[in-house]
Design a protein around this motif. Structure first.
Motif, PDB file in Angstrom:
ATOM      1  N   HIS A  39       0.793  -1.230   0.000  1.00 49.20           N
ATOM      2  CA  HIS A  39       0.000   0.000   0.000  1.00 49.20           C
ATOM      3  C   HIS A  39       0.825   1.280   0.000  1.00 49.20           C
ATOM      4  N   LEU A  40       1.930   1.324  -0.738  1.00 48.97           N
ATOM      5  CA  LEU A  40       2.689   2.562  -0.891  1.00 48.97           C
ATOM      6  C   LEU A  40       2.334   3.207  -2.220  1.00 48.97           C
ATOM      7  N   CYS A  41       2.199   4.523  -2.209  1.00 52.09           N
ATOM      8  CA  CYS A  41       1.830   5.248  -3.419  1.00 52.09           C
ATOM      9  C   CYS A  41       2.616   6.552  -3.509  1.00 52.09           C
ATOM     10  N   MET A  42       2.608   7.152  -4.722  1.00 49.11           N
ATOM     11  CA  MET A  42       3.218   8.462  -4.919  1.00 49.11           C
ATOM     12  C   MET A  42       2.355   9.506  -4.225  1.00 49.11           C
ATOM     13  N   HIS A  43       3.010  10.402  -3.488  1.00 52.10           N
ATOM     14  CA  HIS A  43       2.290  11.379  -2.671  1.00 52.10           C
ATOM     15  C   HIS A  43       2.842  12.780  -2.920  1.00 52.10           C
ATOM     16  N   PHE A  44       1.948  13.733  -3.184  1.00 51.94           N
ATOM     17  CA  PHE A  44       2.313  15.133  -3.393  1.00 51.94           C
ATOM     18  C   PHE A  44       2.571  15.783  -2.039  1.00 51.94           C
ATOM     19  N   VAL A  45       3.736  16.447  -1.895  1.00 53.17           N
ATOM     20  CA  VAL A  45       4.084  17.127  -0.648  1.00 53.17           C
ATOM     21  C   VAL A  45       3.923  18.634  -0.798  1.00 53.17           C
ATOM     22  N   GLY A  46       4.404  19.175  -1.906  1.00 50.07           N
ATOM     23  CA  GLY A  46       4.310  20.609  -2.147  1.00 50.07           C
ATOM     24  C   GLY A  46       5.054  20.975  -3.414  1.00 50.07           C
ATOM     25  N   GLU A  47       4.786  22.163  -3.927  1.00 52.98           N
ATOM     26  CA  GLU A  47       5.431  22.614  -5.156  1.00 52.98           C
ATOM     27  C   GLU A  47       6.946  22.668  -4.974  1.00 52.98           C
ATOM     28  N   GLY A  48       7.665  22.045  -5.929  1.00 51.11           N
ATOM     29  CA  GLY A  48       9.121  22.014  -5.875  1.00 51.11           C
ATOM     30  C   GLY A  48       9.687  20.982  -4.921  1.00 51.11           C
ATOM     31  N   GLN A  49       8.827  20.255  -4.226  1.00 55.47           N
ATOM     32  CA  GLN A  49       9.262  19.252  -3.252  1.00 55.47           C
ATOM     33  C   GLN A  49       9.342  17.870  -3.907  1.00 55.47           C
ATOM     34  N   PRO A  50      10.170  16.979  -3.361  1.00 53.18           N
ATOM     35  CA  PRO A  50      10.226  15.617  -3.894  1.00 53.18           C
ATOM     36  C   PRO A  50       8.891  14.892  -3.728  1.00 53.18           C
ATOM     37  N   VAL A  51       8.556  14.059  -4.709  1.00 51.13           N
ATOM     38  CA  VAL A  51       7.405  13.166  -4.586  1.00 51.13           C
ATOM     39  C   VAL A  51       7.822  12.076  -3.610  1.00 51.13           C
ATOM     40  N   THR A  52       7.003  11.825  -2.602  1.00 47.77           N
ATOM     41  CA  THR A  52       7.348  10.830  -1.591  1.00 47.77           C
ATOM     42  C   THR A  52       6.486   9.587  -1.749  1.00 47.77           C
ATOM     43  N   LEU A  53       6.860   8.545  -1.036  1.00 50.54           N
ATOM     44  CA  LEU A  53       6.041   7.342  -0.944  1.00 50.54           C
ATOM     45  C   LEU A  53       5.283   7.403   0.369  1.00 50.54           C
ATOM     46  N   SER A  54       4.000   7.080   0.319  1.00 51.45           N
ATOM     47  CA  SER A  54       3.151   7.200   1.496  1.00 51.45           C
ATOM     48  C   SER A  54       2.185   6.023   1.565  1.00 51.45           C
ATOM     49  N   THR A  55       1.736   5.715   2.770  1.00 57.03           N
ATOM     50  CA  THR A  55       0.674   4.722   2.942  1.00 57.03           C
ATOM     51  C   THR A  55      -0.695   5.393   2.929  1.00 57.03           C
ATOM     52  N   ASN A  56      -0.728   6.721   2.931  1.00 59.29           N
ATOM     53  CA  ASN A  56      -1.977   7.475   2.882  1.00 59.29           C
ATOM     54  C   ASN A  56      -2.371   7.663   1.419  1.00 59.29           C
ATOM     55  N   CYS A  57      -2.981   6.637   0.835  1.00 62.43           N
ATOM     56  CA  CYS A  57      -3.241   6.615  -0.603  1.00 62.43           C
ATOM     57  C   CYS A  57      -4.690   6.934  -0.963  1.00 62.43           C
ATOM     58  N   ASP A  58      -5.487   7.352   0.004  1.00 59.84           N
ATOM     59  CA  ASP A  58      -6.900   7.605  -0.254  1.00 59.84           C
ATOM     60  C   ASP A  58      -7.257   9.083  -0.305  1.00 59.84           C
ATOM     61  N   ASP A  59      -6.281   9.972  -0.147  1.00 63.22           N
ATOM     62  CA  ASP A  59      -6.613  11.396  -0.138  1.00 63.22           C
ATOM     63  C   ASP A  59      -6.258  12.070  -1.461  1.00 63.22           C
ATOM     64  N   GLN A  60      -6.612  13.328  -1.581  1.00 62.50           N
ATOM     65  CA  GLN A  60      -6.392  14.118  -2.796  1.00 62.50           C
ATOM     66  C   GLN A  60      -4.908  14.236  -3.141  1.00 62.50           C
ATOM     67  N   LEU A  61      -4.030  14.236  -2.143  1.00 61.93           N
ATOM     68  CA  LEU A  61      -2.598  14.412  -2.380  1.00 61.93           C
ATOM     69  C   LEU A  61      -1.945  13.180  -3.002  1.00 61.93           C
ATOM     70  N   SER A  62      -2.670  12.078  -3.066  1.00 61.13           N
ATOM     71  CA  SER A  62      -2.153  10.861  -3.695  1.00 61.13           C
ATOM     72  C   SER A  62      -2.892  10.530  -4.983  1.00 61.13           C
ATOM     73  N   SER A  63      -3.703  11.450  -5.478  1.00 63.41           N
ATOM     74  CA  SER A  63      -4.450  11.244  -6.720  1.00 63.41           C
ATOM     75  C   SER A  63      -3.718  11.912  -7.876  1.00 63.41           C
ATOM     76  N   TRP A  64      -3.510  11.158  -8.951  1.00 63.90           N
ATOM     77  CA  TRP A  64      -2.797  11.656 -10.135  1.00 63.90           C
ATOM     78  C   TRP A  64      -3.621  11.323 -11.367  1.00 63.90           C
ATOM     79  N   TRP A  65      -3.879  12.331 -12.206  1.00 63.55           N
ATOM     80  CA  TRP A  65      -4.669  12.140 -13.419  1.00 63.55           C
ATOM     81  C   TRP A  65      -3.802  12.376 -14.639  1.00 63.55           C
TER      82      TRP A  65
END
Length: 138
Positions: A39-65
């Protein structure tokens, strides 16, 4: 170059395709999930910040279109933020992927070169008898 989890399991990096990670897009919230981890996914942290791996995959910050050819965006903070392999800093196992405001979305003419934001899922059968998808820049 292909997309992988870094050696520490914290960031998403560009590196050697022979050592790449397998990814898939989860239906529903469109999270980009790491196939080999629980259950690890790509997670948005902030503009210019590294993409991290997170277990919080159900929120808007882990959604990619997917949008505009090969760009993947997160709709966080009212901006369209794209995965970007060009504004990155060196990591321990590759170049760290960051997020930046998407170049050339919704414009007919574009002065910027958006190619550092182009990523594509490709089918592979590396190390498996069944086909899997991996992600790499275009």
């Amino acid at each position: 170059m292909c997309v992988s989890a870094d050696a520490g399991g914290q960031n998403v990096v560009l590196g050697d395709c022979s050592k790449s990670s397998r990814w898939f897009r989860r239906r529903g919230n469109h999270a980009i999930m790491l196939s080999s981890a629980d259950h690890l996914c790509m997670h948005f942290v902030g503009e210019g910040q590294p993409v991290t791996l997170s277990t919080n995959c159900d929120d808007q910050l882990s959604s990619w279109w997917p949008v505009a050819m090969f760009q993947f965006v997160s709709g966080s903070q009212g901006k369209r933020m794209c995965l970007d392999g060009g504004n990155s800093q060196p990591g321990s196992t590759g170049v760290v992927i960051t997020t930046t405001e998407c170049d050339c979305l919704g414009t007919v003419t574009c002065q910027e070169n958006p190619q550092t934001q182009w990523f594509s899922f490709v089918t592979t059968n590396k190390g498996s008898k069944t086909k899997k998808q991996t992600s790499r820049p275009v």
